[in-house]
Design a protein around this motif. Structure first.
Motif, PDB file in Angstrom:
ATOM      1  N   LEU A  90      37.556  40.846  41.417  1.00  0.00           N
ATOM      2  CA  LEU A  90      37.499  40.676  40.397  1.00  0.00           C
ATOM      3  C   LEU A  90      37.428  39.888  39.549  1.00  0.00           C
ATOM      4  CD1 LEU A  90      40.327  42.553  39.483  1.00  0.00           C
ATOM      5  CD2 LEU A  90      41.810  41.213  40.134  1.00  0.00           C
ATOM      6  N   THR A  91      37.484  38.352  39.668  1.00  0.00           N
ATOM      7  CA  THR A  91      37.584  37.606  38.647  1.00  0.00           C
ATOM      8  C   THR A  91      36.243  37.920  38.228  1.00  0.00           C
ATOM      9  OG1 THR A  91      36.674  35.774  39.732  1.00  0.00           O
ATOM     10  CG2 THR A  91      39.616  36.473  39.467  1.00  0.00           C
ATOM     11  N   HIS A  92      35.079  37.697  39.160  1.00  0.00           N
ATOM     12  CA  HIS A  92      33.923  37.649  38.303  1.00  0.00           C
ATOM     13  C   HIS A  92      33.570  39.027  38.255  1.00  0.00           C
ATOM     14  CE1 HIS A  92      29.186  36.932  38.773  1.00  0.00           C
ATOM     15  NE2 HIS A  92      29.263  38.362  39.040  1.00  0.00           N
ATOM     16  N   CYS A  93      34.012  40.202  38.030  1.00  0.00           N
ATOM     17  CA  CYS A  93      33.143  41.151  37.008  1.00  0.00           C
ATOM     18  C   CYS A  93      34.060  41.233  35.607  1.00  0.00           C
ATOM     19  CB  CYS A  93      33.994  42.093  37.906  1.00  0.00           C
ATOM     20  SG  CYS A  93      32.894  42.836  39.013  1.00  0.00           S
ATOM     21  N   TRP A  94      35.762  40.918  35.827  1.00  0.00           N
ATOM     22  CA  TRP A  94      36.897  40.640  34.715  1.00  0.00           C
ATOM     23  C   TRP A  94      35.982  39.119  33.658  1.00  0.00           C
ATOM     24  CZ3 TRP A  94      42.715  39.274  35.872  1.00  0.00           C
ATOM     25  CH2 TRP A  94      43.324  39.019  35.117  1.00  0.00           C
ATOM     26  N   THR A  95      35.820  37.875  34.401  1.00  0.00           N
ATOM     27  CA  THR A  95      34.616  36.977  33.650  1.00  0.00           C
ATOM     28  C   THR A  95      33.748  38.129  32.512  1.00  0.00           C
ATOM     29  OG1 THR A  95      35.408  35.756  35.033  1.00  0.00           O
ATOM     30  CG2 THR A  95      34.124  35.124  33.232  1.00  0.00           C
ATOM     31  N   ARG A  96      32.998  38.123  33.084  1.00  0.00           N
ATOM     32  CA  ARG A  96      31.748  39.094  32.546  1.00  0.00           C
ATOM     33  C   ARG A  96      32.156  40.377  31.170  1.00  0.00           C
ATOM     34  NH1 ARG A  96      27.839  41.159  36.616  1.00  0.00           N
ATOM     35  NH2 ARG A  96      29.521  42.607  37.234  1.00  0.00           N
ATOM     36  N   LEU A  97      33.905  40.997  31.505  1.00  0.00           N
ATOM     37  CA  LEU A  97      33.920  42.184  30.857  1.00  0.00           C
ATOM     38  C   LEU A  97      34.794  41.164  29.630  1.00  0.00           C
ATOM     39  CD1 LEU A  97      35.254  44.476  33.496  1.00  0.00           C
ATOM     40  CD2 LEU A  97      33.177  44.565  32.406  1.00  0.00           C
ATOM     41  N   GLY A  98      35.154  40.135  29.400  1.00  0.00           N
ATOM     42  CA  GLY A  98      35.971  39.983  28.698  1.00  0.00           C
ATOM     43  C   GLY A  98      36.055  38.523  28.813  1.00  0.00           C
ATOM     44  N   PRO A  99      34.964  38.160  27.914  1.00  0.00           N
ATOM     45  CA  PRO A  99      34.933  36.435  27.871  1.00  0.00           C
ATOM     46  C   PRO A  99      35.475  35.818  27.267  1.00  0.00           C
ATOM     47  CG  PRO A  99      33.100  37.194  26.086  1.00  0.00           C
ATOM     48  CD  PRO A  99      33.950  38.550  27.102  1.00  0.00           C
ATOM     49  N   LEU A 142      29.349  35.288  44.182  1.00  0.00           N
ATOM     50  CA  LEU A 142      31.230  35.509  43.668  1.00  0.00           C
ATOM     51  C   LEU A 142      31.268  34.077  43.125  1.00  0.00           C
ATOM     52  CD1 LEU A 142      32.544  38.184  45.274  1.00  0.00           C
ATOM     53  CD2 LEU A 142      30.673  38.326  43.261  1.00  0.00           C
ATOM     54  N   ALA A 143      30.729  32.866  43.654  1.00  0.00           N
ATOM     55  CA  ALA A 143      32.047  31.640  43.460  1.00  0.00           C
ATOM     56  C   ALA A 143      31.714  31.227  41.844  1.00  0.00           C
ATOM     57  CB  ALA A 143      30.405  30.489  43.948  1.00  0.00           C
ATOM     58  N   PRO A 144      32.409  30.970  41.564  1.00  0.00           N
ATOM     59  CA  PRO A 144      33.419  30.717  40.283  1.00  0.00           C
ATOM     60  C   PRO A 144      32.207  29.113  39.748  1.00  0.00           C
ATOM     61  CG  PRO A 144      34.955  30.399  41.614  1.00  0.00           C
ATOM     62  CD  PRO A 144      34.084  30.506  42.317  1.00  0.00           C
ATOM     63  N   ALA A 145      32.647  29.143  38.287  1.00  0.00           N
ATOM     64  CA  ALA A 145      31.978  27.323  37.902  1.00  0.00           C
ATOM     65  C   ALA A 145      32.584  26.582  38.442  1.00  0.00           C
ATOM     66  CB  ALA A 145      32.078  28.035  36.810  1.00  0.00           C
TER      67      ALA A 145
END
Length: 396
Positions: A90-99, A142-145
């Protein structure tokens, strides 16, 4: 939601039926055009994301005193990792969709980062051997920065050529493996996406569904003719014949048509949705299907969506709306998509959650907190992701 470790209930490769496969409608099938016209997309998104944000501690397997739902499922050892992986997707896709900045996403991402950095997380990824490869790959993908040196990364080096080989896997399973291996930066021997697309269920299932529908029509026609013949024979009997048979043979009517069935099986429907996710990278690109295949896949998706809405299969409903988006449709503008959003909005609890995969398997507010979370979090998260894709699609 998916056979990926991030969205599926069963850690084994390949799609598994959701609980709704045998669930009967709560109050009979509902026509999609009977759903209310206001489908409440904004309320769905705000509510589901809000519920997730208030329950981040339950997605975290290392929260002190978190508690767990009791389950006889032999794959339950993977469940703590599964919930975390779903949150990461969810957070992976969310970050790409809304930077842009969003405190809700920032808080969820920080929680994922903490889990990924925990020294005990690699053990959870491999708790169920059958799904260990996929869980390791999804974790890395899916690892975050900020997790470049996290403990889970050592597990990637232990993946063998056999773990990443095409042999013994269906085209769909190879697509799933390639998707996460590519995102994780792990070398493999799976064929190209173009080849995988040509062999995919998105291409094959529409013809399969059509053939099955024709067979059902033939069987239904034969059944109707048999029933007519039986009625004519009954009408020709004398009153004495009727009296002589009463009480000894019971009713002899030929059964009517079988119960309402989906165009394809539920496992096939999930394979279709997940294939659309992987081939399009969750709507980032086109699915790359052969000429004409997108239209056929979209038509089948619409029929499946109509069936899922009428039977209150909430999890599959949300995934099929996402599939429409991944196939390039304006899902909210399709009759089935609008009806699906309306009915998911109707299923949403005041706290923002969607209480289960289907109406027949929904959680009760009387359930202990851990049990309610176990039943509700998956479909709530899938619905939240669905709203994010729809909103992004409407503004692109």
């Amino acid at each position: 939601m998916t056979t990926t470790p991030g969205l599926h209930a069963d850690p084994t490769p390949g799609p598994a039926p959701a609980p709704a496969t045998t669930a009967a409608p709560v109050s009979g099938p509902r026509r999609t055009d009977e759903c209310p016209p206001d489908h409440g997309l904004e309320r769905l998104g705000v509510g589901t994301l809000g519920w997730i944000g208030r329950h981040l501690d339950r997605f975290d397997p290392f929260t002190p005193g978190r508690g767990a739902a009791a389950s006889p499922d032999p794959g339950a050892a993977h469940r703590p990792a599964k919930a975390a992986l779903e949150l990461a997707l969810l957070t992976h896709c969310w970050t790409r969709l809304g930077p842009g900045d969003d405190p809700r996403r920032a808080e969820a991402t920080a929680r994922v980062r903490g889990i990924w950095q925990h020294p005990g997380f690699p053990r959870l990824l491999t708790a169920e051997p059958r799904g260990a490869t996929q869980y390791r790959l999804a974790c890395a993908a899916l690892a975050p920065a900020g997790t470049e040196d996290a403990p889970f990364r050592a597990g990637l080096a232990r993946l063998t050529a056999a773990d990443l080989a095409a042999a013994g896997r269906s085209p769909y399973q190879r697509l799933e493996l390639r998707y996460y291996a590519d995102k994780a930066g792990v070398a493999h021997t799976i064929e190209s996406y173009e080849e995988l697309a040509r062999r995919n269920v998105l291409v094959a299932l529409p013809a399969t569904a059509l053939a099955r529908a024709r067979r059902r029509e033939v069987l239904d026609s034969r059944g109707a003719l048999d029933k007519q013949g039986t009625q004519r024979a009954r009408d020709a009997r004398s009153p004495q014949d009727i009296q002589d048979t009463q009480g000894t043979q019971g009713t002899q009517d030929t059964p009517g048509p079988g119960p309402d069935e989906p165009p394809v099986t539920v496992p096939e429907a999930y394979a279709l949705t997940h294939s659309a996710f992987y081939l399009s990278d969750f709507a980032r690109t086109g699915p790359g299907l052969p000429d004409g295949a997108v239209a056929d896949a979209a038509a089948l998706t619409g029929r499946l969506l109509d069936h899922s809405v009428r039977h209150d299969w909430w999890d599959l409903t949300a995934e099929l709306v996402m599939t429409q988006v991944c196939l390039g449709l304006d899902a909210a503008a399709t009759p089935e998509g609008a009806a699906a959003i309306a009915c998911l909005s109707g299923a949403q609890r005041p706290d923002g959650s969607i209480p289960g995969r289907s109406a027949a398997t929904r959680a009760s507010t009387a359930d202990p907190a851990a049990e309610y979370f176990a039943k509700a979090y998956h479909t709530t998260l899938v619905t939240a992701l669905m709203t994010l894709l729809l909103v992004a699609g409407s503004t692109s």
